[in-house]
Design an enzyme around this catalytic site. Structure first.
Site, PDB file in Angstrom:
ATOM      1  N   SER A  69      -8.300  -3.035   4.711  1.00 61.75           N
ATOM      2  CA  SER A  69      -9.308  -3.813   4.004  1.00 61.75           C
ATOM      3  C   SER A  69     -10.693  -3.263   4.276  1.00 61.75           C
ATOM      4  O   SER A  69     -10.948  -2.701   5.332  1.00 61.75           O
ATOM      5  CB  SER A  69      -9.245  -5.268   4.448  1.00 61.75           C
ATOM      6  OG  SER A  69     -10.206  -6.007   3.746  1.00 61.75           O
TER       7      SER A  69
ATOM      8  N   LYS B  72      -2.207  -8.664   4.368  1.00 58.74           N
ATOM      9  CA  LYS B  72      -3.308  -8.101   3.569  1.00 58.74           C
ATOM     10  C   LYS B  72      -3.382  -8.809   2.213  1.00 58.74           C
ATOM     11  O   LYS B  72      -4.472  -9.106   1.714  1.00 58.74           O
ATOM     12  CB  LYS B  72      -3.106  -6.593   3.381  1.00 58.74           C
ATOM     13  CG  LYS B  72      -4.029  -5.944   2.352  1.00 58.74           C
ATOM     14  CD  LYS B  72      -5.475  -6.040   2.767  1.00 58.74           C
ATOM     15  CE  LYS B  72      -6.479  -5.237   1.968  1.00 58.74           C
ATOM     16  NZ  LYS B  72      -6.405  -5.120   0.563  1.00 58.74           N
TER      17      LYS B  72
ATOM     18  N   HIS C 155      -4.927 -12.135   2.726  1.00 64.55           N
ATOM     19  CA  HIS C 155      -6.363 -11.889   2.924  1.00 64.55           C
ATOM     20  C   HIS C 155      -7.067 -11.826   1.566  1.00 64.55           C
ATOM     21  O   HIS C 155      -8.099 -12.457   1.346  1.00 64.55           O
ATOM     22  CB  HIS C 155      -6.571 -10.579   3.697  1.00 64.55           C
ATOM     23  CG  HIS C 155      -7.968 -10.035   3.612  1.00 64.55           C
ATOM     24  ND1 HIS C 155      -8.437  -9.372   2.485  1.00 64.55           N
ATOM     25  CD2 HIS C 155      -9.006 -10.086   4.474  1.00 64.55           C
ATOM     26  CE1 HIS C 155      -9.695  -9.039   2.687  1.00 64.55           C
ATOM     27  NE2 HIS C 155     -10.063  -9.459   3.882  1.00 64.55           N
ATOM     28  N   ASN C 156      -6.499 -11.056   0.650  1.00 70.35           N
ATOM     29  CA  ASN C 156      -7.133 -10.922  -0.664  1.00 70.35           C
ATOM     30  C   ASN C 156      -7.121 -12.244  -1.426  1.00 70.35           C
ATOM     31  O   ASN C 156      -8.089 -12.569  -2.116  1.00 70.35           O
ATOM     32  CB  ASN C 156      -6.430  -9.835  -1.481  1.00 70.35           C
ATOM     33  CG  ASN C 156      -6.785  -8.444  -1.001  1.00 70.35           C
ATOM     34  OD1 ASN C 156      -7.117  -8.244   0.160  1.00 70.35           O
ATOM     35  ND2 ASN C 156      -6.702  -7.471  -1.884  1.00 70.35           N
TER      36      ASN C 156
ATOM     37  N   GLU D  31      -9.825 -14.276  -0.141  1.00 67.81           N
ATOM     38  CA  GLU D  31     -11.082 -13.706  -0.654  1.00 67.81           C
ATOM     39  C   GLU D  31     -11.365 -14.242  -2.066  1.00 67.81           C
ATOM     40  O   GLU D  31     -12.504 -14.628  -2.370  1.00 67.81           O
ATOM     41  CB  GLU D  31     -10.931 -12.186  -0.656  1.00 67.81           C
ATOM     42  CG  GLU D  31     -12.094 -11.393  -1.187  1.00 67.81           C
ATOM     43  CD  GLU D  31     -11.736  -9.902  -1.223  1.00 67.81           C
ATOM     44  OE1 GLU D  31     -11.264  -9.364  -0.202  1.00 67.81           O
ATOM     45  OE2 GLU D  31     -11.926  -9.277  -2.278  1.00 67.81           O
TER      46      GLU D  31
HETATM   47  P1  NBP Z   1      -6.255   5.827  -6.435  1.00 63.22           P
HETATM   48  O1  NBP Z   1      -5.568   4.534  -6.318  1.00 63.22           O
HETATM   49  O2  NBP Z   1      -7.175   6.045  -7.560  1.00 63.22           O
HETATM   50  O3  NBP Z   1      -5.148   6.973  -6.436  1.00 63.22           O
HETATM   51  C1  NBP Z   1      -5.528   8.322  -6.599  1.00 63.22           C
HETATM   52  C2  NBP Z   1      -4.717   9.166  -5.658  1.00 63.22           C
HETATM   53  O4  NBP Z   1      -3.310   9.021  -5.942  1.00 63.22           O
HETATM   54  C3  NBP Z   1      -5.053  10.622  -5.852  1.00 63.22           C
HETATM   55  O5  NBP Z   1      -4.989  11.243  -4.601  1.00 63.22           O
HETATM   56  C4  NBP Z   1      -3.928  11.071  -6.762  1.00 63.22           C
HETATM   57  O6  NBP Z   1      -3.687  12.439  -6.713  1.00 63.22           O
HETATM   58  C5  NBP Z   1      -2.778  10.319  -6.162  1.00 63.22           C
HETATM   59  N1  NBP Z   1      -1.561  10.306  -6.974  1.00 63.22           N
HETATM   60  C6  NBP Z   1      -1.299   9.704  -8.142  1.00 63.22           C
HETATM   61 BR1  NBP Z   1      -2.492   8.721  -9.082  1.00 63.22          BR
HETATM   62  N2  NBP Z   1      -0.052   9.890  -8.581  1.00 63.22           N
HETATM   63  C7  NBP Z   1       0.510  10.686  -7.666  1.00 63.22           C
HETATM   64  C8  NBP Z   1       1.788  11.254  -7.546  1.00 63.22           C
HETATM   65  N3  NBP Z   1       2.743  11.000  -8.444  1.00 63.22           N
HETATM   66  N4  NBP Z   1       2.041  12.051  -6.491  1.00 63.22           N
HETATM   67  C9  NBP Z   1       1.082  12.278  -5.582  1.00 63.22           C
HETATM   68  N5  NBP Z   1      -0.140  11.754  -5.614  1.00 63.22           N
HETATM   69  C10 NBP Z   1      -0.437  10.970  -6.662  1.00 63.22           C
HETATM   70  O7  NBP Z   1      -7.017   6.164  -5.065  1.00 63.22           O
HETATM   71  P2  NBP Z   1      -7.970   5.233  -4.166  1.00 63.22           P
HETATM   72  O8  NBP Z   1      -8.867   4.407  -5.023  1.00 63.22           O
HETATM   73  O9  NBP Z   1      -8.540   6.129  -3.151  1.00 63.22           O
HETATM   74  O10 NBP Z   1      -6.943   4.252  -3.480  1.00 63.22           O
HETATM   75  C11 NBP Z   1      -5.874   4.690  -2.640  1.00 63.22           C
HETATM   76  C12 NBP Z   1      -5.045   3.495  -2.232  1.00 63.22           C
HETATM   77  O11 NBP Z   1      -5.870   2.605  -1.506  1.00 63.22           O
HETATM   78  C13 NBP Z   1      -4.477   2.686  -3.386  1.00 63.22           C
HETATM   79  O12 NBP Z   1      -3.201   2.205  -3.053  1.00 63.22           O
HETATM   80  C14 NBP Z   1      -5.423   1.542  -3.542  1.00 63.22           C
HETATM   81  O13 NBP Z   1      -4.824   0.374  -4.062  1.00 63.22           O
HETATM   82  C15 NBP Z   1      -5.872   1.340  -2.145  1.00 63.22           C
HETATM   83  N6  NBP Z   1      -7.254   0.834  -2.138  1.00 63.22           N
HETATM   84  C16 NBP Z   1      -7.599   0.001  -1.215  1.00 63.22           C
HETATM   85  C17 NBP Z   1      -8.882  -0.473  -1.165  1.00 63.22           C
HETATM   86  C18 NBP Z   1      -9.206  -1.377  -0.102  1.00 63.22           C
HETATM   87  O14 NBP Z   1     -10.270  -1.935  -0.035  1.00 63.22           O
HETATM   88  N7  NBP Z   1      -8.297  -1.546   0.790  1.00 63.22           N
HETATM   89  C19 NBP Z   1      -9.854  -0.104  -2.064  1.00 63.22           C
HETATM   90  C20 NBP Z   1      -9.492   0.757  -2.998  1.00 63.22           C
HETATM   91  C21 NBP Z   1      -8.184   1.226  -3.025  1.00 63.22           C
HETATM   92  P3  NBP Z   1      -4.461  13.418  -7.756  1.00 63.22           P
HETATM   93  O15 NBP Z   1      -5.776  13.706  -7.160  1.00 63.22           O
HETATM   94  O16 NBP Z   1      -3.571  14.596  -7.824  1.00 63.22           O
HETATM   95  O17 NBP Z   1      -4.545  12.686  -9.067  1.00 63.22           O
END
Ligand code: NBP
Length: 479
Positions: free
Chosen positions: A128, A182, A185-186, A189
């Site tokens: 988070s 988690k 938590h959301n 939120e």
């Molecule tokens: P994204 O959720 O936008 O995912 C992009 C990433 O996934 C890139 O590295 C992309 O590779 C890879 N990817 C995809 Br799409 N399909 C793939 C596949 N078939 N094989 C391998 N890689 C693949 O990234 P993010 O926004 O950085 O979020 C990452 C995770 O964190 C997600 O699960 C998201 O829900 C979570 N998250 C959490 C928070 C938080 O506050 N906790 C915030 C935002 C996100 P590429 O570069 O080759 O396309």
């Protein structure tokens, strides 16, 4: 091999988490990504991090010391499954795969079973705090086995947010427990944000305050019981002026709230578990309602209260502000209690040994709902680890007692003025439902028995009974 930890997936979250890991003493971080350009960019932009770059999963695995530990930060869903499958091809028994994405906890349970069958550890870890949290210190909610946590724990502790000297991470429980917590938590939120929104709406529409005046009120509230990151940013948003129009930003933003799904997961899970998470549900529904532009347009001319009392003179504006503050706090207590009820029920249903006080502790920094308030929850569970509900712990009981007259006045004022307060009123209904000696559920049981012979139990005798409604209406035992 030189790296003790690796990150797969270098979009914003993965890149920031990798940088956070690399900034900690003793870590050498391996990085890889499906598309090579993201690896090159991260390494070029951050030479100070000393990343070990790989362009294939096999090279990535070869760059890790054993037991290999890799954190997956890719899109939740199919992408996560694809990366897990690739890692399982090259990892060995004893290695650790961590999914740091926003996975649905039931997916995590499924993945854990599949991966652990290979002897590889799988840890679903709720993370988070968004991009900033990933970079500077998130709140971390890992599940998985205690054995995996023994290796992983120190690494996670080194990057987690710190609250009062303690890292915001704990081993939540086995398999999907981390992602479940988690998710809740959301959901909390969502509820917290909705309640703050309702408080703002009342200040605005009943008291006629400007956004800047509302900002001052929220800033003032942030010095008391309500002190929290969400209240703090609420004041900031309300104070912000749109550069293009010179108007308050809040007046130029389209009033349709988005959602990415974790709130509705929390509600669905609450429904499955039979836990009334009405505050969270109302928050999710309020976002849905806000986004139903067609229905809203069709209903725009529906009549409101006879004398349109929006902005009408309020006898004692200062008292109403204080009433809203108390109602907000009481409703927030209910929303958090509902979230912890869901954690309690989820732990029972899934066999997780979750220390609820620890959950509140790790939310005190790094995440969106961070607040002093969480200390009170931690203390409540420390004082009584078997606590049935937060509502009866002395500090919250006192808060609800102090607030309830104000809370009722606020809901009454809102109803009379035609200002929707689904969060405040659902919270109050939850409170009144729980404290009621008798509920109309007895009548519902009678109705169910009437039309479906669903039977009922009696207050004065053991057993299960049915009334012969279409016969002579005598009662028979249905045991
Ligand atoms: P994204 O959720 O936008 O995912 C992009 C990433 O996934 C890139 O590295 C992309 O590779 C890879 N990817 C995809 Br799409 N399909 C793939 C596949 N078939 N094989 C391998 N890689 C693949 O990234 P993010 O926004 O950085 O979020 C990452 C995770 O964190 C997600 O699960 C998201 O829900 C979570 N998250 C959490 C928070 C938080 O506050 N906790 C915030 C935002 C996100 P590429 O570069 O080759 O396309």
């Amino acid at each position: 091999p030189t790296a003790n930890i690796g990150v797969v997936g270098l979009a914003v979250m993965g890149s920031n988490l990798a940088r956070n890991l690399a900034s900690r003493e003793g870590n050498t971080v391996a990085v890889t990504n499906r598309t090579d350009a993201k690896v090159d960019r991260l390494v070029a932009d951050h030479p100070e991090a000393g990343f070990v770059a790989s362009y294939s999963i096999a090279d990535f695995a070869a760059s890790l010391t054993t037991p290999r530990t890799a954190i997956i930060m890719v899109q939740a869903g199919a992408a996560t499954d694809a990366v897990i499958d690739e890692l399982c091809e090259v990892f060995e028994p004893g290695d650790i795969i961590v999914d740091g994405g926003n996975a649905l906890f039931t997916d995590t349970i499924r993945r854990e079973a599949k991966v652990s069958a290979l002897g590889i550890n799988f840890v679903g870890c709720g993370i988070s705090g968004g991009e900033e949290g990933a970079l500077h210190g998130p709140s971390l909610m890992p599940g998985g086995t205690p054995e995996a946590y023994a290796t992983l724990g120190p690494i996670l502790e080194s990057i987690a947010a710190v609250a009062q000297g303690e890292p915001c991470v704990t081993h939540v429980g086995t398999d999907g427990a981390g992602h479940f917590v988690k998710m809740v938590h959301n959901g909390i939120e969502y509820a917290d944000m909705q309640l703050i929104g309702e408080a703002y709406d009342l200040l605005r529409r009943v008291l006629g305050h400007t956004p800047a005046q509302c900002a001052d009120i929220f800033a003032e509230w942030n010095t008391g019981d309500l002190e929290s990151y969400l209240i703090e940013i609420t004041a900031e948003v309300l104070r912000h002026t749109d550069a293009a129009t010179g108007k308050p930003l809040v007046d130029v933003v389209v009033d349709a709230a988005g959602a990415k799904g974790t709130g509705s997961w929390t509600v669905k899970s609450g429904l499955d578990l039979g836990v009334p998470v009405s505050g969270i549900a109302e928050a999710v529904f309020a976002r849905s309602l806000s986004s139903q532009s067609d229905v809203r347009a069709a209903c725009a001319d529906l009549p409101g209260p006879a004398a349109d009392s929006e902005g009408a003179a309020v006898e004692d504006p200062a008292r109403l502000v204080e009433d809203v503050r108390l109602a907000l706090y009481a409703s927030k207590v209910i929303a958090y209690a509902q979230g912890f009820d869901e954690i309690t029920a989820g732990a029972v249903a899934h066999g997780w040994d979750i220390d609820r006080g620890e959950v509140a502790r790790i939310w005190r920094a790094g995440c969106i709902i961070r607040a002093q308030f969480l200390d009170r929850i931690t203390e409540a569970y420390r004082d009584d680890p078997q606590l049935v509900t937060l509502l009866t712990s002395p500090v919250f009981l006192q808060a609800l007692t102090d607030a309830q007259d104000a809370w009722r006045r606020v809901v009454s004022v809102a109803v009379a003025a035609g200002v929707p307060v689904p969060g405040f009123s659902a919270a109050l209904a939850h409170y009144d439902g729980l404290r009621s000696d008798r509920l109309p559920a007895a009548l519902i049981q009678g109705q169910r028995d009437f039309f479906g012979a669903h039977t009922y139990r009696r207050t004065d005798r053991d057993g299960v009974f049915h009334t012969l409604w279409s016969g002579d209406r005598s009662e028979v035992s249905a045991d």
